[in-house]
Design a protein around this motif. Structure first.
Motif, PDB file in Angstrom:
ATOM      1  N   TRP A  22       0.847  -1.186   0.000  1.00 51.48           N
ATOM      2  CA  TRP A  22       0.000   0.000   0.000  1.00 51.48           C
ATOM      3  C   TRP A  22       0.883   1.238   0.000  1.00 51.48           C
ATOM      4  O   TRP A  22       2.010   1.208   0.511  1.00 51.48           O
ATOM      5  CB  TRP A  22      -0.894   0.014   1.250  1.00 51.48           C
ATOM      6  CG  TRP A  22      -2.118  -0.837   1.095  1.00 51.48           C
ATOM      7  CD1 TRP A  22      -2.289  -1.868   0.224  1.00 51.48           C
ATOM      8  CD2 TRP A  22      -3.321  -0.723   1.830  1.00 51.48           C
ATOM      9  NE1 TRP A  22      -3.531  -2.407   0.376  1.00 51.48           N
ATOM     10  CE2 TRP A  22      -4.191  -1.718   1.358  1.00 51.48           C
ATOM     11  CE3 TRP A  22      -3.756   0.110   2.852  1.00 51.48           C
ATOM     12  CZ2 TRP A  22      -5.473  -1.891   1.871  1.00 51.48           C
ATOM     13  CZ3 TRP A  22      -5.022  -0.066   3.364  1.00 51.48           C
ATOM     14  CH2 TRP A  22      -5.880  -1.049   2.874  1.00 51.48           C
ATOM     15  N   GLU A  67      -1.723  -0.935  -3.981  1.00 54.38           N
ATOM     16  CA  GLU A  67      -2.952  -0.182  -3.722  1.00 54.38           C
ATOM     17  C   GLU A  67      -2.590   1.150  -3.064  1.00 54.38           C
ATOM     18  O   GLU A  67      -1.630   1.221  -2.299  1.00 54.38           O
ATOM     19  CB  GLU A  67      -3.878  -0.999  -2.809  1.00 54.38           C
ATOM     20  CG  GLU A  67      -4.257  -2.327  -3.463  1.00 54.38           C
ATOM     21  CD  GLU A  67      -5.231  -3.171  -2.649  1.00 54.38           C
ATOM     22  OE1 GLU A  67      -5.651  -2.737  -1.559  1.00 54.38           O
ATOM     23  OE2 GLU A  67      -5.563  -4.271  -3.123  1.00 54.38           O
ATOM     24  N   ILE A  95      -3.770   4.846  -0.971  1.00 59.57           N
ATOM     25  CA  ILE A  95      -4.769   5.435  -0.073  1.00 59.57           C
ATOM     26  C   ILE A  95      -4.761   6.930  -0.351  1.00 59.57           C
ATOM     27  O   ILE A  95      -3.691   7.552  -0.355  1.00 59.57           O
ATOM     28  CB  ILE A  95      -4.419   5.248   1.418  1.00 59.57           C
ATOM     29  CG1 ILE A  95      -4.024   3.799   1.707  1.00 59.57           C
ATOM     30  CG2 ILE A  95      -5.558   5.693   2.317  1.00 59.57           C
ATOM     31  CD1 ILE A  95      -3.388   3.638   3.076  1.00 59.57           C
ATOM     32  N   LYS A 114      -5.762  -0.656  -7.038  1.00 59.07           N
ATOM     33  CA  LYS A 114      -6.969  -0.198  -6.341  1.00 59.07           C
ATOM     34  C   LYS A 114      -6.620   1.060  -5.551  1.00 59.07           C
ATOM     35  O   LYS A 114      -5.480   1.210  -5.094  1.00 59.07           O
ATOM     36  CB  LYS A 114      -7.434  -1.300  -5.383  1.00 59.07           C
ATOM     37  CG  LYS A 114      -8.743  -1.031  -4.720  1.00 59.07           C
ATOM     38  CD  LYS A 114      -9.272  -2.298  -4.086  1.00 59.07           C
ATOM     39  CE  LYS A 114     -10.649  -2.061  -3.512  1.00 59.07           C
ATOM     40  NZ  LYS A 114     -11.269  -3.290  -3.072  1.00 59.07           N
ATOM     41  N   TRP A 145      -8.011   3.327  -2.280  1.00 59.88           N
ATOM     42  CA  TRP A 145      -8.946   3.471  -1.160  1.00 59.88           C
ATOM     43  C   TRP A 145      -9.109   4.957  -0.915  1.00 59.88           C
ATOM     44  O   TRP A 145      -8.126   5.638  -0.592  1.00 59.88           O
ATOM     45  CB  TRP A 145      -8.378   2.780   0.086  1.00 59.88           C
ATOM     46  CG  TRP A 145      -8.158   1.312  -0.119  1.00 59.88           C
ATOM     47  CD1 TRP A 145      -7.016   0.711  -0.530  1.00 59.88           C
ATOM     48  CD2 TRP A 145      -9.111   0.263   0.061  1.00 59.88           C
ATOM     49  NE1 TRP A 145      -7.189  -0.642  -0.620  1.00 59.88           N
ATOM     50  CE2 TRP A 145      -8.473  -0.948  -0.252  1.00 59.88           C
ATOM     51  CE3 TRP A 145     -10.455   0.231   0.467  1.00 59.88           C
ATOM     52  CZ2 TRP A 145      -9.119  -2.182  -0.180  1.00 59.88           C
ATOM     53  CZ3 TRP A 145     -11.097  -0.996   0.551  1.00 59.88           C
ATOM     54  CH2 TRP A 145     -10.433  -2.187   0.228  1.00 59.88           C
ATOM     55  N   SER A 146     -10.312   5.436  -1.075  1.00 56.31           N
ATOM     56  CA  SER A 146     -10.540   6.875  -0.947  1.00 56.31           C
ATOM     57  C   SER A 146     -11.281   7.159   0.359  1.00 56.31           C
ATOM     58  O   SER A 146     -12.362   6.626   0.609  1.00 56.31           O
ATOM     59  CB  SER A 146     -11.323   7.331  -2.173  1.00 56.31           C
ATOM     60  OG  SER A 146     -12.136   8.400  -1.876  1.00 56.31           O
ATOM     61  N   SER A 203      -8.829   6.318  10.259  1.00 59.78           N
ATOM     62  CA  SER A 203      -9.466   5.712   9.079  1.00 59.78           C
ATOM     63  C   SER A 203      -8.477   4.781   8.382  1.00 59.78           C
ATOM     64  O   SER A 203      -8.842   3.691   7.938  1.00 59.78           O
ATOM     65  CB  SER A 203      -9.917   6.802   8.099  1.00 59.78           C
ATOM     66  OG  SER A 203     -10.709   7.743   8.762  1.00 59.78           O
ATOM     67  N   LEU A 212      -8.512   0.525   7.950  1.00 56.48           N
ATOM     68  CA  LEU A 212      -8.342  -0.115   6.636  1.00 56.48           C
ATOM     69  C   LEU A 212      -7.204  -1.133   6.659  1.00 56.48           C
ATOM     70  O   LEU A 212      -7.335  -2.241   6.144  1.00 56.48           O
ATOM     71  CB  LEU A 212      -7.969   0.958   5.611  1.00 56.48           C
ATOM     72  CG  LEU A 212      -9.046   1.515   4.724  1.00 56.48           C
ATOM     73  CD1 LEU A 212      -8.458   2.596   3.843  1.00 56.48           C
ATOM     74  CD2 LEU A 212      -9.641   0.415   3.858  1.00 56.48           C
ATOM     75  N   GLU A 233      -7.516  -4.996   5.799  1.00 52.96           N
ATOM     76  CA  GLU A 233      -6.977  -5.492   4.517  1.00 52.96           C
ATOM     77  C   GLU A 233      -5.586  -6.110   4.635  1.00 52.96           C
ATOM     78  O   GLU A 233      -5.130  -6.793   3.729  1.00 52.96           O
ATOM     79  CB  GLU A 233      -6.956  -4.356   3.490  1.00 52.96           C
ATOM     80  CG  GLU A 233      -8.327  -3.782   3.184  1.00 52.96           C
ATOM     81  CD  GLU A 233      -9.235  -4.775   2.468  1.00 52.96           C
ATOM     82  OE1 GLU A 233      -8.729  -5.575   1.673  1.00 52.96           O
ATOM     83  OE2 GLU A 233     -10.455  -4.754   2.727  1.00 52.96           O
ATOM     84  N   ALA A 284     -12.364   2.507  -4.261  1.00 53.24           N
ATOM     85  CA  ALA A 284     -13.306   2.091  -3.219  1.00 53.24           C
ATOM     86  C   ALA A 284     -13.363   3.195  -2.173  1.00 53.24           C
ATOM     87  O   ALA A 284     -12.331   3.601  -1.644  1.00 53.24           O
ATOM     88  CB  ALA A 284     -12.829   0.788  -2.586  1.00 53.24           C
ATOM     89  N   THR A 285     -14.561   3.700  -1.927  1.00 50.82           N
ATOM     90  CA  THR A 285     -14.689   4.756  -0.912  1.00 50.82           C
ATOM     91  C   THR A 285     -14.966   4.103   0.439  1.00 50.82           C
ATOM     92  O   THR A 285     -15.788   3.192   0.535  1.00 50.82           O
ATOM     93  CB  THR A 285     -15.830   5.724  -1.292  1.00 50.82           C
ATOM     94  OG1 THR A 285     -15.551   6.203  -2.612  1.00 50.82           O
ATOM     95  CG2 THR A 285     -15.923   6.902  -0.352  1.00 50.82           C
ATOM     96  N   VAL A 286     -14.227   4.554   1.460  1.00 50.98           N
ATOM     97  CA  VAL A 286     -14.392   3.949   2.784  1.00 50.98           C
ATOM     98  C   VAL A 286     -14.918   5.000   3.760  1.00 50.98           C
ATOM     99  O   VAL A 286     -14.912   6.194   3.458  1.00 50.98           O
ATOM    100  CB  VAL A 286     -13.054   3.374   3.296  1.00 50.98           C
ATOM    101  CG1 VAL A 286     -12.593   2.238   2.430  1.00 50.98           C
ATOM    102  CG2 VAL A 286     -11.983   4.452   3.378  1.00 50.98           C
TER     103      VAL A 286
END
Ligand code: FAD
Length: 299
Positions: A4, A28, A30, A43, A45-46, A61, A65, A69, A153-155
């Motif tokens: 990440w 991925e 963030i 990917k 992560w937003s 946040s 995550l 993950e 993907a919005t978290v």
């Protein structure tokens, strides 16, 4: 390995994502807010941007995550804010952080300077997620590294338990140069006698299509150039095609930031200056005579 990446700026995020491809099969990113433009990851992560929130307010946040993950490696760009957030993440996750990393291998081993750059330590985290602070320019970005748009993907945003309030903001002069991406860099050191003489280095940079950076004393001591433009172990790590060192002695803390340059050209009036041991081309002489002569030739 699942990697990440977290960075405040999109250029750094993209460069780290592309470099991370050399280290693991899945990359991925963030981000805070919605993606602007292409992000070179599998990917993204937003985390929804919150009004008035500081970057550190997104720590909880990110922690949630990461716990869900379980990436093995979390690369964080080493900005001031990045450092703050990496420390918080490490504390909350019980993970280790490697800072000022100069090299990172596929098995997660990090090389970093210790004792002010006089020694290199190899370290490998034993925690499930390792946090590694690595600057753009450290990871090799292959030309074919993917630049396709990532799935987003919005978290949920998680309210931080401790919050800071912004009382006021003051605009800093903008740094317009993008040194990590520059192919040619002219580095200015204490051999420059006056702030206004940096104009000479700028002319040289312009003539070769490059940018100007500096050694730490020029930025931190003299304050003649922005802090964001100094090169070395505690500043930028660059890998340009050509690096011109003007009046730079060649201390290890500086050289670490340029030793991945393809060609180093040093101008120094002291023939025993350590920089000559690492330069491909060395000119012994007064930069106030040599740079104008070079400019003349380049014209
Ligand atoms: C923990 C720690 C972290 C550090 N991190 C960094 C870092 O990230 N980046 C960094 O740059 N430094 C860093 N430093 C500082 C570093 O150790 C050196 O002090 C610094 O790099 C020296 O900068 P300089 O070469 O510009 O100056 P100097 O060492 O003073 O060298 C100036 C050179 O200019 C030459 N010169 C003088 N006049 C002329 C002339 N007219 N023509 C040609 N040559 C001339 C001199 O011969 C000399 O070699 C760090 C230090 C510590 C302790």
């Amino acid at each position: 390995m699942k990697i990440w990446v977290f960075a405040e700026k999109y250029t750094a995020l993209n460069e780290l994502c592309r470099g991370a491809r050399q280290l693991g099969e899945r990359v991925e990113g963030i981000i805070v807010g919605s993606p602007e433009g292409v992000i070179s990851a599998d990917k993204v992560w937003s985390i929804p941007a919150q009004e008035g929130a500081m970057l550190e307010d997104y720590t909880e946040s990110i922690v949630a995550l990461v716990e869900k993950e379980k990436p093995e490696l979390l690369l964080v760009a080493p900005t001031k804010r990045g450092k703050l957030i990496a420390g918080r993440l490490a504390a909350m996750l019980g993970a280790s952080v490697s800072t000022d990393v100069m090299k990172l291998t596929q098995d997660g081993e990090a090389k970093r300077m210790v004792y002010g750059g006089t020694a290199v330590r190899r370290e490998k985290a034993t925690t499930p997620t390792a946090i590694v602070m690595v600057g753009p320019g450290v990871l090799v970005v292959s030309a074919e590294a993917a630049t396709s748009q990532a799935e987003v993907a919005t978290v949920d945003f998680i309210e931080p338990t401790t919050k800071m309030k912004v009382i006021s903001k003051e605009q800093k002069p903008k740094v317009t140069v993008d040194l990590p991406s520059a192919k040619r860099v002219v580095g200015v050191g204490r051999g420059i006698a006056l702030a206004e003489d940096i104009a000479m280095a700028r002319q040289l940079a312009e003539a070769i299509g490059g940018e100007v950076g500096c050694s730490r004393p020029i930025a931190e001591g003299e304050k003649w150039m922005p802090k964001e433009t100094y090169i070395g172990v505690s500043g930028l790590m660059l890998a340009p095609e050509v690096y011109f060192a003007l009046g730079i002695s060649g201390q290890v803390q500086h050289m670490v930031g340029i030793n991945r340059s393809k060609v180093v050209i040093a101008i120094n009036k002291d023939k025993n200056a350590p920089i000559f041991k690492q330069a491909d081309y060395g000119i012994v002489g007064d930069l106030y005579k040599i740079v104008p002569a070079l400019l003349n030739q380049l014209k």
